[in-house]
Design a protein around this motif. Structure first.
Motif, short mmCIF file in Angstrom:
data_model
loop_
_atom_site.label_atom_id
_atom_site.label_comp_id
_atom_site.label_asym_id
_atom_site.label_seq_id
_atom_site.Cartn_x
_atom_site.Cartn_y
_atom_site.Cartn_z
N GLU A 35 9.83 -0.19 1.91
CA GLU A 35 11.02 0.55 2.34
C GLU A 35 10.75 1.42 3.55
OE1 GLU A 35 12.82 3.13 -0.58
OE2 GLU A 35 12.86 1.44 -1.98
N HIS A 36 9.51 1.84 3.67
CA HIS A 36 9.14 2.73 4.79
C HIS A 36 8.49 1.95 5.93
CE1 HIS A 36 9.80 5.59 1.55
NE2 HIS A 36 9.94 6.52 2.48
N GLY A 37 8.87 0.70 6.06
CA GLY A 37 8.37 -0.09 7.19
C GLY A 37 6.97 -0.65 6.97
N GLY A 38 6.52 -0.63 5.74
CA GLY A 38 5.17 -1.08 5.45
C GLY A 38 4.95 -2.55 5.76
N TYR A 39 3.77 -2.86 6.21
CA TYR A 39 3.28 -4.21 6.54
C TYR A 39 3.97 -4.85 7.75
CZ TYR A 39 0.35 -3.98 2.41
OH TYR A 39 -0.60 -3.60 1.50
N ASP A 40 4.85 -4.11 8.42
CA ASP A 40 5.43 -4.65 9.66
C ASP A 40 4.33 -4.88 10.69
OD1 ASP A 40 7.88 -4.60 8.55
OD2 ASP A 40 8.67 -2.90 9.74
N MET A 41 3.34 -3.98 10.69
CA MET A 41 2.27 -4.12 11.69
C MET A 41 1.34 -5.28 11.34
SD MET A 41 2.82 -2.30 14.15
CE MET A 41 4.57 -2.17 13.91
N LEU A 42 1.18 -5.57 10.06
CA LEU A 42 0.38 -6.73 9.70
C LEU A 42 1.10 -8.00 10.16
CD1 LEU A 42 -2.11 -7.98 8.36
CD2 LEU A 42 -0.86 -7.97 6.19
N LYS A 43 2.42 -7.99 10.00
CA LYS A 43 3.21 -9.15 10.48
C LYS A 43 3.00 -9.33 11.98
CE LYS A 43 6.67 -8.61 6.91
NZ LYS A 43 7.78 -7.73 6.58
N LYS A 44 3.03 -8.20 12.69
CA LYS A 44 2.81 -8.26 14.14
C LYS A 44 1.39 -8.75 14.44
CE LYS A 44 2.76 -5.12 18.12
NZ LYS A 44 3.07 -3.75 18.57
N ALA A 87 2.37 30.03 20.51
CA ALA A 87 2.52 29.70 19.08
C ALA A 87 1.51 28.64 18.68
CB ALA A 87 3.94 29.19 18.82
N VAL A 88 1.13 28.69 17.44
CA VAL A 88 0.17 27.71 16.94
C VAL A 88 0.84 26.34 16.82
CG1 VAL A 88 -1.31 27.12 14.99
CG2 VAL A 88 -1.07 29.50 15.69
N ALA A 89 0.10 25.32 17.18
CA ALA A 89 0.64 23.96 17.11
C ALA A 89 1.09 23.63 15.70
CB ALA A 89 -0.44 22.98 17.56
N LYS A 90 2.04 22.72 15.61
CA LYS A 90 2.49 22.26 14.29
C LYS A 90 1.65 21.07 13.86
CE LYS A 90 7.09 23.77 13.33
NZ LYS A 90 7.61 24.37 14.56
N GLU A 91 1.63 20.86 12.56
CA GLU A 91 0.94 19.67 12.05
C GLU A 91 1.61 18.43 12.64
OE1 GLU A 91 -0.72 18.56 8.09
OE2 GLU A 91 0.40 20.32 7.49
N LYS A 92 0.80 17.43 12.94
CA LYS A 92 1.38 16.16 13.37
C LYS A 92 0.89 15.10 12.39
CE LYS A 92 2.16 13.15 17.28
NZ LYS A 92 3.53 13.38 17.68
N ARG A 93 1.72 14.82 11.44
CA ARG A 93 1.30 13.89 10.39
C ARG A 93 1.64 12.45 10.76
NH1 ARG A 93 1.05 15.72 4.28
NH2 ARG A 93 -0.13 17.63 4.53
N ILE A 94 0.60 11.70 11.04
CA ILE A 94 0.76 10.27 11.30
C ILE A 94 0.22 9.51 10.10
CG2 ILE A 94 0.03 8.35 12.76
CD1 ILE A 94 0.04 10.30 15.11
N ILE A 95 -1.04 9.77 9.80
CA ILE A 95 -1.66 9.10 8.64
C ILE A 95 -1.04 9.63 7.34
CG2 ILE A 95 -3.84 8.67 7.45
CD1 ILE A 95 -4.09 7.66 10.24
N LEU A 96 -0.81 10.93 7.30
CA LEU A 96 -0.28 11.54 6.07
C LEU A 96 1.24 11.70 6.14
CD1 LEU A 96 -2.92 14.36 5.39
CD2 LEU A 96 -2.78 12.10 4.34
N LYS A 97 1.88 10.90 6.98
CA LYS A 97 3.32 11.07 7.18
C LYS A 97 4.07 11.07 5.85
CE LYS A 97 7.18 9.27 9.85
NZ LYS A 97 7.63 8.22 10.77
N TYR A 98 3.75 10.13 4.99
CA TYR A 98 4.52 10.02 3.75
C TYR A 98 3.79 10.52 2.51
CZ TYR A 98 7.43 6.95 6.60
OH TYR A 98 8.23 6.45 7.58
N ALA A 99 2.47 10.67 2.61
CA ALA A 99 1.67 10.93 1.41
C ALA A 99 2.26 11.99 0.50
CB ALA A 99 0.24 11.32 1.81
N ASP A 100 2.74 13.08 1.08
CA ASP A 100 3.27 14.15 0.23
C ASP A 100 4.79 14.27 0.33
OD1 ASP A 100 0.78 15.22 -0.86
OD2 ASP A 100 0.31 15.72 1.23
N ALA A 101 5.43 13.24 0.91
CA ALA A 101 6.89 13.30 1.04
C ALA A 101 7.53 13.16 -0.33
CB ALA A 101 7.37 12.20 1.97
N LYS A 102 8.62 13.88 -0.51
CA LYS A 102 9.30 13.86 -1.80
C LYS A 102 9.79 12.44 -2.09
CE LYS A 102 12.14 17.19 -4.22
NZ LYS A 102 12.74 16.47 -5.24
#
Ligand code: FMN
Ligand code: SF4
Ligand code: FES
Lengths: 190, 453
Positions: B28-37, B2-17
């Protein structure tokens, strides 16, 4: 040269962002062009003085970039993408349709100054070509019969009202009104 | 298989409803936690993770990012600058747009982490001027971030300060080339600089050490910090780590952008399974795998050779793995990830003429071979398409292209020469046949001919 107070404030603000004044050249040119529609000789001199440069420093920049104009475009400016991915989906035809309906050739302004068309290079939205930017909004898949209707709406100034054509920009999810602070409180309560 | 599925890391949320491009949503989606780290870590440790991750630049050249950061001249004592290349000007590429418009804070977080890691004094985003709303979205996002101390002075109370300035271009492709970009940012004509000595990491903007990275590359930095360099390096395949956002355009049923782990699928799977194949009744003629500068591939070509790891390969076009090294092994490149598909209805000479018109329009004009050569290639190929083709034209075109390649200040020269060289080499029969064809009749009745030039 007369510029609005708002533009003058923005220009000073933009200049302040850069470590070196000259870096603000392109952004100042944009601001002047946004207000005046193009960059005249007078504007070249004015910007040079503002940035403590020679007029030739501004002139050489103005004459290089495709989006900086020495004469204004029409009141409604239509940019059609010409590059291969869009051409493969019919952008040459779309451009022709627009030319016919708006009564102006690409690269020109209509006699009454209402419309102008520009056949541009890739607009970075190639998946859904032909791509057309009207003023500052990006429309996708403008081809065939849709292109005819599209051109009609542009001509009548009713494009924004036509639900059949939603721009890329208007299709984005609307930003939320909720403040960050109220959200954080909610999280703490958990 | 079977063909691989998309793996959205960068675009994880871009088109999310329900996902919007404002700060509250991002948080809300964990943003800037990595900057804190990040601001609690040592800058050199973050650089080390980026190096370990093996991440390669997503702007076109595929240069390892960690290595580029290591080349920074830190001894000079001059301030360091970070520039995000958001010019997205390679024809066929529309991935950075999705990030900028739909998830701008991800880019800002990636940039702030990167800026901290290299200890940049200031950062810039160079955005193409056709992204009118994109520039406003970024301005707004930066203002939101500054209000929460996520950017600007004393980031999150760490004592580290770095501002991000959005700088708009004005419709010139050459501003995507990093040294042309730097000249443009300095307020000059974007004439690229010669390397050496002007490697940005040593002599960049204001003659100071500068890192230029693509939008997607900088977003990756956030995920590298989240996963750790080692874990990131296990995504994809060795030397081709992480995911890539591929942009498919042209004559497939469902064009679009898709994020996959590197090497997870082949070019054929992308065209036929992910994009629904060609239009009804059509067959594949040619593919350009990495933006219009990449060499074209003919549908019935075969590619054989040995990969870097020693394995031998024997591929048809559809077998080429989508990663960095696959298209390269097939004599082309993955470039900016823009896959342009052409079916059997395409007039290949017109397709090349279209591309040549692009390069003739976009040459900065500094180097004689590029300036004159690109104009001649446009002139010859356009003439060929309007009934004036001669049998010797294909050889003439190649001789012009050969005189550009390797004789110019920047890589635009190659970008302009490769399409002509490859189109003529692979479709010579069609170029010669042109000489015996009448001029196309544009005013003919009936379904209009698909014009490409
Ligand atoms: C003619 C030309 C155009 C380019 N256009 C772009 C572009 O639009 N966006 C981009 O990120 N890189 C572009 N590049 C590549 C940049 O020079 C540079 O390598 C890249 O931004 C580095 O970022 P990366 O290491 O993250 O890929 C272009 C290169 C050339 C030669
Ligand atoms: S190769 Fe072309 S684009 Fe690059 S510097 Fe020379 S003339 Fe300019
Ligand atoms: S080719 Fe038209 S948007 Fe890229």
């Amino acid at each position: 040269m007369e510029l609005s107070k708002d533009t003058l404030t923005k220009i000073d603000e933009v200049i302040g962002r850069y470590p070196e004044k000259r870096s603000a050249t392109l952004m100042v040119i944009h601001l002047v062009q946004d207000e005046q529609g193009c960059i005249t000789d007078e504007a070249v001199e004015w910007i040079a003085e503002k940035l403590e440069l020679q007029p030739v420093n501004i002139y050489e920049v103005v004459t290089f970039y495709p989006m900086i104009r020495r004469e204004p475009w029409g009141k409604t400016h239509v940019r059609v993408c010409r590059t291969l991915p869009c051409a493969l989906r019919g952008s040459y035809k779309t451009c022709r349709t627009l030319e016919e309906k708006l009564g102006v050739k690409e690269g020109h302004v209509s006699e009454d100054g209402e419309f102008s068309i520009e056949f541009m290079e890739c607009l970075a939205d190639c998946g859904k070509g032909p791509v057309v930017i009207v003023d500052e909004k990006t429309y996708e898949d403008v081809q065939g019969e849709a292109a005819e209707k599209f051109a009609e709406q542009v001509k009548n100034g009713t494009l924004a009202k036509d639900r059949n054509f939603t721009s890329y920009e208007d299709g984005l999810a609307k930003p939320r009104k909720k403040t960050v602070a109220s959200k954080k409180k909610g999280a703490r309560r958990k | 298989m079977a063909v691989a599925k998309e793996k959205r890391i960068i675009l994880k949320y871009a088109d999310a409803k329900g996902y919007s491009n404002d700060l509250p949503c991002y948080l809300e989606h964990g943003g800037y936690d990595m900057l804190k780290k990040a601001v609690k870590s040592k800058p050199e440790d973050i650089c080390e993770e980026v190096l370990k991750s093996g991440v390669r630049g997503r702007g076109g050249a595929g240069f390892p990012t960690g290595m580029k950061w290591k080349f920074l001249d830190r001894k000079s004592g001059k301030p360091i600058y970070l520039i995000c290349n958001a010019d997205e000007s390679e024809p066929g590429t529309f991935k950075d747009r999705q990030i900028i418009y739909k998830d701008p804070h991800q880019l800002i977080e990636g940039m702030m982490i990167s800026a901290y890691a290299i200890q940049a004094k200031q950062a810039f985003i160079y955005i193409r001027a056709e992204f009118f709303e994109g520039a406003r979205i970024l301005d707004r996002a930066i203002a939101e971030a500054k209000a929460k101390k996520l950017c600007g002075d004393n980031v999150l109370g760490s004592g580290y300060s770095c501002d991000i300035v959005v700088h708009r271009g004005a419709g010139a492709y050459i501003c995507g080339e990093e040294t042309g970009l730097i000249e443009s940012l300095e307020g000059k004509r974007p004439n690229p600089r010669i390397k050496p000595p002007y490697f940005p990491a040593v002599l960049g903007v204001y003659q100071c050490p500068t890192i230029v990275n693509n939008v997607e590359t900088l977003c990756n930095v956030k995920h590298i910090l989240e996963m750790g360099g080692d874990a990131f390096s296990k995504l994809g395949i060795p030397n081709n780590t992480g995911t890539r956002i591929w942009c498919v355009s042209g004559q497939v049923q469902n064009p679009g952008y898709f994020e996959f782990e590197c090497g997870a699928l082949t070019l054929g799977e992308m065209i036929y399974d992910v994009c629904g194949g060609l239009n009804p009744g059509r067959s594949l003629k040619a593919v350009i795998p990495g933006g219009s500068s990449a060499k074209v591939l003919r549908s019935d070509e075969r590619f054989t050779g040995t990969l870097k790891d020693g394995t031998e390969f024997d591929w048809g076009v559809t077998d080429i793995p989508l990663d960095f090294d696959g298209p390269m092994a097939a004599g082309s490149m993955s470039g900016s990830g823009g896959i342009i598909v052409m079916d059997d209805s395409v007039d290949i000479v017109e397709a090349m003429a279209n591309i040549n018109a692009f390069y003739a329009h976009e040459s900065c004009g500094q180097c004689t071979p590029c300036r004159e050569g690109s104009l001649w290639m446009r002139k010859i190929s356009t003439r060929m398409c309007s009934g004036g083709a001669r049998e010797e034209d294909p050889d003439l075109l190649v001789s012009v292209a050969n005189q550009i390649e390797g004789r110019t200040i920047c890589a635009f020269g190659e970008a302009a020469a490769w399409p002509t060289q490859s189109f003529v080499a692979k479709f010579k029969d069609e170029f010669i046949a042109k000489a015996n064809q009448p001029a196309p009749d544009d005013d003919a009745e009936g379904p209009a001919r698909l014009r490409l030039i």
